[in-house]
Structures are given as C-alpha cells and as structure tokens.
Write a protein that holds these residues in place. Structure first.
Motif, mmCIF file in Angstrom:
data_model
loop_
_atom_site.group_PDB
_atom_site.id
_atom_site.type_symbol
_atom_site.label_atom_id
_atom_site.label_comp_id
_atom_site.label_asym_id
_atom_site.label_seq_id
_atom_site.Cartn_x
_atom_site.Cartn_y
_atom_site.Cartn_z
ATOM 1 N N CYS A 17 20.174 11.184 -8.318
ATOM 2 C CA CYS A 17 19.162 11.687 -7.389
ATOM 3 C C CYS A 17 17.766 11.220 -7.778
ATOM 4 C CB CYS A 17 19.197 13.210 -7.328
ATOM 5 S SG CYS A 17 20.679 13.858 -6.515
ATOM 6 N N GLY A 18 17.528 11.198 -9.099
ATOM 7 C CA GLY A 18 16.223 10.738 -9.568
ATOM 8 C C GLY A 18 15.959 9.310 -9.178
ATOM 9 N N ASN A 19 16.986 8.448 -9.312
ATOM 10 C CA ASN A 19 16.829 7.055 -8.916
ATOM 11 C C ASN A 19 16.601 6.939 -7.426
ATOM 12 O OD1 ASN A 19 17.086 6.010 -11.474
ATOM 13 N ND2 ASN A 19 19.318 5.877 -11.370
ATOM 14 N N TYR A 20 17.276 7.797 -6.641
ATOM 15 C CA TYR A 20 17.105 7.766 -5.188
ATOM 16 C C TYR A 20 15.680 8.137 -4.804
ATOM 17 C CZ TYR A 20 17.410 9.089 -0.297
ATOM 18 O OH TYR A 20 17.186 9.195 1.040
ATOM 19 N N VAL A 21 15.178 9.203 -5.449
ATOM 20 C CA VAL A 21 13.811 9.633 -5.136
ATOM 21 C C VAL A 21 12.816 8.537 -5.477
ATOM 22 C CG1 VAL A 21 11.992 11.248 -5.806
ATOM 23 C CG2 VAL A 21 14.309 12.091 -5.361
ATOM 24 N N ARG A 22 13.007 7.888 -6.657
ATOM 25 C CA ARG A 22 12.078 6.823 -7.036
ATOM 26 C C ARG A 22 12.157 5.657 -6.055
ATOM 27 N NH1 ARG A 22 13.535 8.522 -12.247
ATOM 28 N NH2 ARG A 22 15.258 7.035 -12.363
ATOM 29 N N SER A 23 13.377 5.348 -5.556
ATOM 30 C CA SER A 23 13.516 4.226 -4.628
ATOM 31 C C SER A 23 12.848 4.531 -3.298
ATOM 32 C CB SER A 23 15.000 3.911 -4.396
ATOM 33 O OG SER A 23 15.625 4.954 -3.658
ATOM 34 N N GLN A 24 12.770 5.842 -2.945
ATOM 35 C CA GLN A 24 12.132 6.216 -1.693
ATOM 36 C C GLN A 24 10.620 6.332 -1.832
ATOM 37 O OE1 GLN A 24 14.908 5.445 0.114
ATOM 38 N NE2 GLN A 24 14.062 6.935 1.520
ATOM 39 N N ASN A 25 10.109 6.323 -3.042
ATOM 40 C CA ASN A 25 8.679 6.478 -3.274
ATOM 41 C C ASN A 25 8.178 5.397 -4.225
ATOM 42 O OD1 ASN A 25 7.880 9.276 -1.994
ATOM 43 N ND2 ASN A 25 9.860 9.557 -2.975
ATOM 44 N N PRO A 26 8.066 4.150 -3.727
ATOM 45 C CA PRO A 26 7.605 3.064 -4.588
ATOM 46 C C PRO A 26 6.149 3.263 -4.993
ATOM 47 C CG PRO A 26 7.710 2.361 -2.297
ATOM 48 C CD PRO A 26 8.340 3.712 -2.356
ATOM 49 N N TYR A 27 5.699 2.408 -5.881
ATOM 50 C CA TYR A 27 4.325 2.494 -6.374
ATOM 51 C C TYR A 27 3.333 2.469 -5.220
ATOM 52 C CZ TYR A 27 -0.150 0.869 -8.145
ATOM 53 O OH TYR A 27 -1.487 0.731 -8.402
ATOM 54 N N VAL A 28 2.402 3.387 -5.234
ATOM 55 C CA VAL A 28 1.352 3.456 -4.218
ATOM 56 C C VAL A 28 0.005 3.266 -4.894
ATOM 57 C CG1 VAL A 28 0.168 4.953 -2.570
ATOM 58 C CG2 VAL A 28 2.668 4.923 -2.649
ATOM 59 N N TRP A 29 -0.764 2.306 -4.420
ATOM 60 C CA TRP A 29 -2.093 2.043 -4.957
ATOM 61 C C TRP A 29 -3.021 3.221 -4.675
ATOM 62 C CZ3 TRP A 29 -6.300 1.059 -1.416
ATOM 63 C CH2 TRP A 29 -7.519 0.777 -2.049
ATOM 64 N N GLN A 30 -3.918 3.495 -5.622
ATOM 65 C CA GLN A 30 -4.928 4.521 -5.428
ATOM 66 C C GLN A 30 -6.268 3.982 -5.887
ATOM 67 O OE1 GLN A 30 -3.950 8.352 -6.998
ATOM 68 N NE2 GLN A 30 -5.896 9.277 -6.460
ATOM 69 N N PRO A 31 -7.258 3.933 -4.996
ATOM 70 C CA PRO A 31 -8.566 3.397 -5.387
ATOM 71 C C PRO A 31 -9.255 4.298 -6.396
ATOM 72 C CG PRO A 31 -8.699 4.404 -3.222
ATOM 73 C CD PRO A 31 -7.248 4.396 -3.597
ATOM 74 N N TYR A 170 4.130 13.637 8.703
ATOM 75 C CA TYR A 170 5.289 12.780 8.993
ATOM 76 C C TYR A 170 4.942 11.308 8.785
ATOM 77 C CZ TYR A 170 8.642 10.285 11.992
ATOM 78 O OH TYR A 170 9.573 9.405 12.487
ATOM 79 N N LEU A 171 3.807 10.877 9.341
ATOM 80 C CA LEU A 171 3.403 9.476 9.219
ATOM 81 C C LEU A 171 2.949 9.152 7.795
ATOM 82 C CD1 LEU A 171 1.494 8.939 12.591
ATOM 83 C CD2 LEU A 171 3.837 8.285 12.006
ATOM 84 N N ALA A 172 2.289 10.096 7.136
ATOM 85 C CA ALA A 172 1.847 9.873 5.760
ATOM 86 C C ALA A 172 3.051 9.708 4.836
ATOM 87 C CB ALA A 172 0.973 11.032 5.291
ATOM 88 N N TYR A 173 4.052 10.537 5.006
ATOM 89 C CA TYR A 173 5.254 10.425 4.172
ATOM 90 C C TYR A 173 5.932 9.084 4.399
ATOM 91 C CZ TYR A 173 9.895 11.229 2.264
ATOM 92 O OH TYR A 173 11.062 11.100 1.550
ATOM 93 N N TYR A 174 5.994 8.672 5.663
ATOM 94 C CA TYR A 174 6.634 7.386 5.956
ATOM 95 C C TYR A 174 5.845 6.238 5.325
ATOM 96 C CZ TYR A 174 8.828 3.515 8.354
ATOM 97 O OH TYR A 174 9.500 2.339 8.601
ATOM 98 N N ALA A 175 4.524 6.258 5.448
ATOM 99 C CA ALA A 175 3.692 5.193 4.879
ATOM 100 C C ALA A 175 3.873 5.114 3.365
ATOM 101 C CB ALA A 175 2.225 5.431 5.225
ATOM 102 N N ARG A 176 3.864 6.247 2.718
ATOM 103 C CA ARG A 176 4.028 6.249 1.265
ATOM 104 C C ARG A 176 5.419 5.764 0.863
ATOM 105 N NH1 ARG A 176 1.478 11.907 -0.982
ATOM 106 N NH2 ARG A 176 -0.502 11.055 -1.762
ATOM 107 N N SER A 177 6.422 6.079 1.672
ATOM 108 C CA SER A 177 7.771 5.608 1.361
ATOM 109 C C SER A 177 7.866 4.086 1.441
ATOM 110 C CB SER A 177 8.790 6.243 2.315
ATOM 111 O OG SER A 177 8.746 5.652 3.609
ATOM 112 N N GLN A 178 6.922 3.470 2.177
ATOM 113 C CA GLN A 178 6.860 2.024 2.279
ATOM 114 C C GLN A 178 5.913 1.401 1.250
ATOM 115 O OE1 GLN A 178 9.071 0.567 4.483
ATOM 116 N NE2 GLN A 178 9.628 2.742 4.562
#
Length: 307
Positions: A17-31, A170-178
């Motif tokens: 499950c941990g690997n699945y969660v990480r795969s759904q939430n790749p690295y997200v840049w933060q300024p 909904y859209l924020a979660y989708y964007a972060r998942s990408q």
C-alpha cells in the motif's frame, strides 16, 4: 507461529500500500519563500525578465512553456476552471446546458455550472487541461476564475461553499497525482480549508494590511510561498516613487514576493526588493518600529519590465 505469519502478512500489505500511495503522489515542486517571479497571462510574452518563476496562460501560448524551461525558469500554468471561453479549442467539450450568465467585462465568456462536475463533463475537460500542462512541462497549475459561489444572482447558477470547495480539491488532488504543484489564487474565504490541497498562493487583492492578506501569512509561516500583484490603477493617490516604496515595505516584511504593475499586460512592472543583505538584517530586527522615512531608505524597486 500463527501470529508471526499474520504479522508478516500485515507488514507486506503495508509495504504494498505504501508503494501504491507513493506511485500516486510523485514528487511535487514547491517554490521557496521570497522567490522572484513574473506574471503575464495576456499579450506577447516578455521573455527578458530576470525571474525564477513565470506565471503564464499556457493554453494560448503552449510553446512558451518549453522556451521558459530551456532558459532555466519554473513555469506556473494558469487556466480558468469556472469560466467558458469561446476562443479556447477545448471549449466545445463543455456542454452548453451548463453555462450560466455572461461574465461581466469578458468577451464571449460565461460562468460554468460546476455542480456535478464529476459526471457533467466539466471535470474531464479540466483534468484534460491538467494532463496537457503535464505533457508540456509545466511545474505547477494555477486555477483561475472559479470563486463565485457567493454570486448566484450574477452567475445565474445555484452553487454553495461545499460545491466550490469540493471542485477545487478534486482538481488539486488530480494535479498533484500527476506531479504538478497547485497554486491557490485569491479565494480568501476557502483558503484555510484548502491549505493542505495547495503548495503556494497568489493574490492580486491583498493591499498589505487588511484581512485579505491574513491567509497568505498562514501559508508563509508554514514555508509555503506567497506571490502577488498590486495594480497601480488601485492607488491613484500614489504619485512619487516613495509612495510605492512604502507599499513595498509591507509586503517585504511579510516575506511575500510582490510586483507593482499596471492592469495592462503590456504595461511596466516593478519588483519589490531589498537593496542589500545588511538591510535585511536591520529590518528583521526592527520590523515593528520602522518609521516611513527609515523604511524608504532601506527598500528599493528593481525595475524588471518597462515600456
């Protein structure tokens, strides 16, 4: 032995499950807080500004994303999630029965009924725009023109706080998942509820002192960058450079990244900046007692765009 086997099974499930969660939430840049930026969502884009981050309208200028990335900039891709704009290629995918009243001051634009976004077709249009932002190389998306749940008499729609909040989340979660960061633009009333859904904020309504800025303090205090613009047209009594310098003081002391500019996309833009690192040290230790005359000597504009 049975308990040991059960433990192994549970441990295995956790790892999977941990690997699945990480795969759904790749690295997200933060300024970083106090990053330099430039904001232009119309007209011919000026590539010559020395800024770490560009905010652009990527749907109308798709080639600009690669050009900016190749020059070492981060790119925040702005687009409307609540307004139908006839001149956009994907607008035909929005069912016409979802359109409300025309948007005051915008040509051939209408409010979109975002209720039922997951089944009405609106959500799929917006996630497709997020997919395009990802494909082009955007680092983040900025959702625009959606904060109107308190304007039903203007929009001709029946919306409420929860519908708008759910739509953004909904859209924020989708964007972060990408792998895309998410920027909150304005939307003061929902800023606290959206704190965990976004990575940084932008405002063109904060005046430096009022409650319209309080939510930005919450973000900066938690190491999430705050960007913003003050429009010269809103300060008609500001005549000389010292007036603008005093306005800049308020933003710099709050650790915001800020521009002073005209509403026209081809107008000039000034960046609020500190003249030297030694000045920063003085300001940090004396921020509560700075007088106007002292503040003016410690701060200066850096001209970044002039016509």
């Amino acid at each position: 032995m049975g308990n040991f086997k059960n433990f192994n099974a549970i441990l295995c499930l956790i790892l999977i499950c941990g690997n699945y969660v990480r795969s759904q939430n790749p690295y997200v840049w933060q300024p970083s807080v106090k990053s330099t930026f430039y904001y232009q969502t119309g007209g011919v884009l000026n590539y010559g500004v020395k800024a770490q981050i560009y905010f652009i309208d990527f749907l109308r200028n798709q080639s600009a994303v690669a050009d900016l990335k190749n020059s070492g900039r981060r790119v925040v891709c702005n687009f409307s999630i609540g307004i139908y704009e006839r001149n956009l290629a994907d607008s035909n995918n929005i069912p016409k029965n979802l359109l409300g009243n025309s948007v005051p001051g915008m040509y051939q634009a209408s409010f979109i009924n975002i209720a039922g976004y997951q089944t009405s077709g609106v959500g799929s249009v917006m996630t497709a725009r997020i997919d395009l932002a990802k494909q082009l190389g955007c680092d983040a998306v900025q959702f625009d023109n959606y904060d109107y749940y308190q304007m039903n008499s203007v929009t001709g729609l029946l919306l409420n706080y929860q519908i708008q909040l759910s739509y953004f989340q909904y859209l924020a979660y989708y964007a972060r998942s990408q792998g895309l960061a998410v920027c909150l633009k304005n939307n003061l009333s929902q800023a606290s509820d959206l704190f965990n859904s976004v990575d940084f904020v932008f405002s063109d309504t904060c005046d430096g002192t009022s409650a319209s800025c309080n939510y930005m303090d919450q973000y900066v205090n938690n190491n999430k960058a705050a960007f913003g613009i003050s429009y010269r047209e809103n300060y008609l009594n500001y005549i000389v450079d010292q007036d603008w310098q005093q306005l800049c003081v308020q933003y710099i002391l709050k650790n915001y990244s800020w521009l002073i500019r005209t509403k026209s996309q081809d107008g000039y833009s000034l960046r609020c900046a500190i003249t030297s690192q030694s000045n920063q040290n003085i300001i940090s230790s004396s921020s509560t007692i700075l007088g106007n005359s002292i503040a003016i000597t410690l701060f200066a504009f850096v001209i970044i765009f002039t016509f």
